[in-house]
Write a protein that holds these residues in place. Structure first.
Motif, mmCIF file in Angstrom:
data_model
loop_
_atom_site.group_PDB
_atom_site.id
_atom_site.type_symbol
_atom_site.label_atom_id
_atom_site.label_comp_id
_atom_site.label_asym_id
_atom_site.label_seq_id
_atom_site.Cartn_x
_atom_site.Cartn_y
_atom_site.Cartn_z
ATOM 1 N N GLU A 397 5.986 13.748 -6.621
ATOM 2 C CA GLU A 397 5.764 12.612 -5.829
ATOM 3 C C GLU A 397 4.767 12.731 -4.645
ATOM 4 O O GLU A 397 4.078 11.955 -4.336
ATOM 5 C CB GLU A 397 7.256 12.326 -5.480
ATOM 6 N N GLU A 398 4.915 13.893 -3.939
ATOM 7 C CA GLU A 398 4.231 14.125 -2.871
ATOM 8 C C GLU A 398 2.568 14.311 -3.412
ATOM 9 O O GLU A 398 1.519 13.582 -2.603
ATOM 10 C CB GLU A 398 4.257 15.441 -2.417
ATOM 11 N N LEU A 399 2.531 14.826 -4.270
ATOM 12 C CA LEU A 399 0.666 14.722 -5.118
ATOM 13 C C LEU A 399 0.439 13.556 -5.249
ATOM 14 O O LEU A 399 -0.758 12.993 -4.887
ATOM 15 C CB LEU A 399 0.803 15.840 -6.270
ATOM 16 N N LEU A 400 1.365 12.394 -6.017
ATOM 17 C CA LEU A 400 1.049 11.217 -6.258
ATOM 18 C C LEU A 400 0.726 10.240 -4.728
ATOM 19 O O LEU A 400 -0.128 9.497 -4.811
ATOM 20 C CB LEU A 400 1.997 10.542 -6.906
ATOM 21 N N ASP A 401 1.497 10.676 -3.905
ATOM 22 C CA ASP A 401 1.376 9.986 -2.768
ATOM 23 C C ASP A 401 -0.031 10.429 -2.058
ATOM 24 O O ASP A 401 -0.893 9.310 -1.487
ATOM 25 C CB ASP A 401 2.472 10.367 -1.607
ATOM 26 N N GLU A 402 -0.520 11.587 -2.073
ATOM 27 C CA GLU A 402 -1.774 11.958 -1.864
ATOM 28 C C GLU A 402 -2.850 11.388 -2.443
ATOM 29 O O GLU A 402 -3.953 10.908 -1.878
ATOM 30 C CB GLU A 402 -1.849 13.741 -1.728
ATOM 31 N N LEU A 403 -2.635 11.231 -3.833
ATOM 32 C CA LEU A 403 -3.738 10.784 -4.491
ATOM 33 C C LEU A 403 -3.951 9.275 -4.254
ATOM 34 O O LEU A 403 -5.132 8.649 -4.508
ATOM 35 C CB LEU A 403 -3.412 11.082 -6.036
ATOM 36 N N PHE A 404 -2.908 8.612 -3.869
ATOM 37 C CA PHE A 404 -3.016 6.939 -3.613
ATOM 38 C C PHE A 404 -3.441 6.934 -2.129
ATOM 39 O O PHE A 404 -3.983 5.928 -1.841
ATOM 40 C CB PHE A 404 -1.725 6.343 -3.720
ATOM 41 N N GLN A 405 -3.244 7.655 -1.297
ATOM 42 C CA GLN A 405 -3.796 7.725 0.057
ATOM 43 C C GLN A 405 -5.297 8.108 -0.044
ATOM 44 O O GLN A 405 -6.139 7.423 0.938
ATOM 45 C CB GLN A 405 -3.209 8.669 0.808
ATOM 46 N N HIS A 406 -5.865 8.817 -0.797
ATOM 47 C CA HIS A 406 -7.236 9.092 -0.951
ATOM 48 C C HIS A 406 -7.961 8.860 -2.060
ATOM 49 O O HIS A 406 -7.957 9.888 -3.106
ATOM 50 C CB HIS A 406 -7.244 10.609 -0.721
#
Length: 887
Positions: A397-406
């Motif tokens: 979930e943290e990795l997906l958050d990073e991908l959506f933010q960048h």
């Protein structure tokens, strides 16, 4: 030896100082002392022990062996020692019954009970246990439970105050020089060494009183100089030499006693100084001298965090990347601490975040963290532990958050490490990795967790709650790949979304007005039909689409999609998981047809699964016992990994009931129509098997199981009694087992009543048509509670299909029967003629076989060669000609 046992001057001078006045010498010149007793015999005569001490020492020696077996987890040895201990305690009851069972005996019973409880709850340890230990564990658990019923009160009292025995032991060790309490009166004497020490103390005390050394022996504090001034009985009887021997022996025993006493005092001192530990840890320290120390359950050790970089090192992306490569180089090597590796990677993410090294580098490290979590269990068959599973979900979930933010960071598995850009802002950021592969692996791990969890426990329900989180991750990944991914990646993530949707019943539109499951399945599956380049993804999506249609009673779209796909032609070449999915789809299709009242279609769809007798195995819902014997352990593990989780199972009892009821509605009218037909074929072998089983029963009582209800309903339908048939199929017990499980149960029950009435009418006409000349349709309508047009329609179809030789008289609304059918006697005569003809042909064939063949022809006694119907029989590759016709 001469110094100790001969009659030299030294021994005479030493003995004369202590016993010259008390022991008279016999007359004669030289007096030599014979060696009357061996050392063992001296011990036996010197040591005087009570029966209580002997029994207690025997019990303690068995307990020590039992504890050693518990430490090495030898359960079969524990069983043997426990049986020895029980027998020894039964012998000692007469001696110990005044004071009750000793505390050390209650203690071993309580500890053994806790030990067996730990082994029983450790599922992984039980799975690795060999057959002997597993069998001994079950047997020992039952025997100990039965044995401990007699001592429940004592065991409960011991559990409430387990430290009492330690306090008593400390007091006993401090006062060991002044007194020697009996084992049963001491608090907790479970070590045989304590009794041996007591025995040595008693022996030395006896010897000190019997032979006190003279001052000339020079014995100081090291040899000991205690004793009474009066002589002993042995010195009076045996003389001076023996007194000397006993005196010297007492010196050695005294030193040994002091050594043991000192060790006991030092041990008691250590026990008082250190913090109190658990009862079992102290016991191991006493028995093994502190060699083993168990720290499970104690205070956690404070570990210093490993230093990532030297003090004063400048933290740059190159330095962090170098440290990341160092950590990853140890991945997969023997002896690598996987937990420590994960901690190092998480610490490295924190360092990168604190120093602001960029999101691309953090994403790369998080890819490595998730991969390390998957590698924590090197065995593919094992599943992730709950704490690792939760950490894995959080990291994704943290990795997906990073991908959506960048969204500017490009991620791909085809990017080479040399072409990665993690820190240069002048060029597009590029990171090597595949988020889709990580999510697919996460989905597989979730399936393994559900497969290895007991489906009837609350733990399964708790684990199943994570499916909403898994589906949310897949949905977010779908949104990301719709913007960043390729069509192939979209097909893969769509299939994951489909596999979590197709088996769930949609009870209505969502409250927020979101997309319902039917439109979602239609949109995802059509995209795969158009874009997929692999047959497997398309096949799985088609089967899931058909399953979802059938689950929601959309029979015609499901049937048409199955027929147009032609999957039944090549499904045998697919891999086993796809074949299991195909079987599940066919079963759901058959149940859907049954709900719609299409009995023949339902029977045809369920025939292959139910006729094999392996429905449980074919649907991936378990392995049969007979098939387990044919597989080796590796094949069994592979088969277990293919099993469907419990929440996706099809109810096997419902499936069998639907099949048997459909077979009954088809088979009973067919049997009535072809009662005297020798060439009649069975429609359902399993249904006939259940009928034969019911006929074999010597005493027929009221039906209990589902199968017995169907058999009883079939017998009633044979007689044309549709009411009894309906009562056997639809009742309170059958409703609870089968019919209430359908989404629209009332409609299914109404359909069943109508089908039973119609098929009972057909059976009645087939059975009793030879009895009637004509019969009124109004009477038939009243008998079977059907409206007149329905009765008219059923009889008309039977006449058109030439199943019933009759004609309808419209003015009188009657059915006129035609006597073209043979009677019962004529049918029996025809059957007898057919059987006699078959018997004659068999006899001729046997006779020809006995006479033998010559030159490729069967020789006949009269005509030379036997002729066939259209010419000579063709044998041996030759052709014979008769009446101008070639054969």
């Amino acid at each position: 030896m001469s110094r100790f046992f001969t009659t030299g001057s030294d021994s005479e001078s030493e003995s004369s100082a202590s016993g010259d006045e008390l022991t008279p010498k016999p007359a004669g010149g030289n007096y030599s002392k014979p060696l009357l007793l061996s050392e063992d015999e001296e011990d036996t005569k010197r040591v005087v022990r009570s029966a209580k001490d002997k029994r207690s020492e025997e019990l303690c020696s068995i307990i020590r062996a039992l504890r050693n077996a518990m430490k090495i987890k030898d359960v079969s040895r524990c069983l043997e020692d426990f049986e020895l201990l029980s027998r020894a305690f039964n012998k000692a009851k007469g001696v110990l019954e005044r004071e009750g069972p000793p505390r050390f005996y209650i203690r071993i019973l309580a500890d053994l009970e806790d030990y067996l409880a730990e082994l029983w709850e450790d599922k992984e340890g039980k799975r690795r246990m060999n057959k002997n230990n597993a069998r001994a564990l079950s047997s020992l658990r039952q025997k100990l439970r039965k044995h401990n019923r007699e001592y429940e009160a004592q065991i409960a009292a011991y559990r409430q105050n387990p430290e009492l025995s330690d306090e008593d032991e400390e007091k006993r060790s401090q006062d060991s020089e002044g007194s020697s309490p009996s084992p049963s009166s001491s608090g907790d004497e479970d070590d045989a060494g304590t009794f041996l020490k007591k025995r040595d103390e008693g022996r030395s005390r006896f010897l000190k009183g019997s032979a006190s050394p003279s001052p000339s022996s020079g014995s100081g504090g090291g040899w000991g100089s205690s004793g009474s001034g009066s002589g002993s009985e042995e010195e009076d009887e045996g003389g001076e030499g023996k007194g000397t021997n006993l005196q010297l022996a007492s010196r050695f025993l005294k030193r040994d006693e002091e050594r043991r006493g000192g060790a006991e005092r030092r041990r008691a001192e250590r026990r008082r100084k250190r913090a109190p530990r658990s009862r079992r840890e102290e016991e191991e320290d006493e028995n093994e001298g502190g060699e083993w120390e168990k720290v499970k359950g104690g205070a956690p050790l404070v570990k210093e965090k490993p230093k990532m970089f030297a003090k004063g090192t400048e933290i740059t992306p190159a330095v962090v990347l170098k440290k990341l490569n160092e950590i990853l180089q140890a991945r997969g090597k023997k002896g690598t601490d996987r937990a420590a590796q994960i901690e190092l990677l998480q610490l490295l993410v924190a360092v990168a975040n604190e120093n602001g090294l960029g999101a691309a580098l953090e994403i790369k490290i998080k890819f490595s963290i998730i991969a390390s979590l998957y590698d924590y269990n090197p065995n593919l068959a094992t599943y992730m532990k709950p704490e690792l599973w939760q950490r894995c979900l959080s990291c994704i979930e943290e990795l997906l958050d990073e991908l959506f933010q960048h969204p500017e960071i490009f991620i791909g598995e085809n990017i080479l490490e040399e072409s990665e850009n993690l820190s240069n802002p002048d060029q597009p950021y590029r990171v090597r990795g595949c988020i889709l592969t990580l999510v697919e692996r996460m989905d597989e791990e979730f399936t393994k967790i559900m497969q290895n969890t007991d489906p009837h426990s609350q733990e399964y329900v708790e684990q199943l709650k994570d499916e909403a989180r898994v589906c949310s991750i897949i949905s977010r990944l779908q949104q990301y790949l719709q913007e960043q991914g390729s069509p192939e990646e979209l097909c893969r993530v769509y299939l994951r979304r489909i596999l979590h949707t197709y088996y769930k019943f949609d009870y209505g539109m969502a409250a927020d007005g979101s997309e319902d499951s039917a439109s979602l399945m239609d949109r995802l599956c059509k995209f795969i039909y158009a874009k997929d380049r692999t047959d497997r993804i398309r096949t799985c999506s088609i089967l899931c689409h058909i399953y979802h249609h059938a689950l929601h009673s959309r029979w015609y779209p499901a049937r048409d999609l199955m027929l147009m796909s032609h999957l039944q032609d090549n499904i045998q070449h697919a891999d086993p998981p796809v074949q299991i999915l195909y079987n599940r789809t066919m079963v759901q299709l058959g149940i859907c047809a049954f709900r719609q009242g299409l009995i023949k279609d339902a029977h045809n769809a369920l025939l292959d699964i139910q006729s094999s007798g392996r429905a449980k195995e074919l649907l991936g819902q378990g392995l049969l016992l007979r098939s387990l014997q044919e597989r080796n352990p590796e094949q069994e593990k592979v088969e277990k990994r293919r099993q469907v989780p419990f929440h996706m199972h099809v109810n096997l009892e419902l499936l069998e009931c639907v099949y048997l009821v459909a077979a009954m509605l088809l088979e009973i009218p067919y049997m009535a129509a072809h009662e005297f037909d020798a060439r009649r074929r069975m429609i359902s072998k399993q249904f006939h098997h259940q009928l034969r089983v019911g006929e074999r029963q010597p005493l027929l009582g009221p039906p209990e199981s589902m199968r017995e209800h169907v058999v009883a309903a079939s017998k009633a339908m044979k007689m044309g009694d549709w009411r009894s048939c309906h009562r056997y199929v639809v009742n309170e017990k059958m409703n609870g087992k089968v019919w209430d499980l359908f989404p629209e149960a009332d409609k299914v029950r109404a359909m069943l009543v109508r089908k039973i009435q119609e098929e009972s009418l057909r059976t009645y006409l087939f059975t009793y048509s030879s009895v009637y000349d004509s019969i009124s349709m109004e009477i038939l309508s009243a008998m079977f509670e059907l409206d007149l047009p329905t009765v008219h329609s059923i009889i008309s179809k039977m006449i058109i299909n030439e199943e019933l030789m009759a004609s309808l008289d419209q003015p009188t609304q009657t059915v006129q029967m035609h006597r073209t059918e043979p009677s019962a006697q004529q049918n029996l005569a025809l059957q007898l003629a057919e059987k006699l003809g078959t018997l004659m042909e068999n006899n001729e064939r046997v006779l020809d076989h006995k006479q033998g063949s010559y030159g490729g022809y069967f020789r006949d006694q009269k005509d030379g060669y036997r002729k066939g119907d259209g010419g000579y029989l063709r044998r041996g590759g030759y052709r014979q000609q008769e009446r101008g016709s070639n054969y």
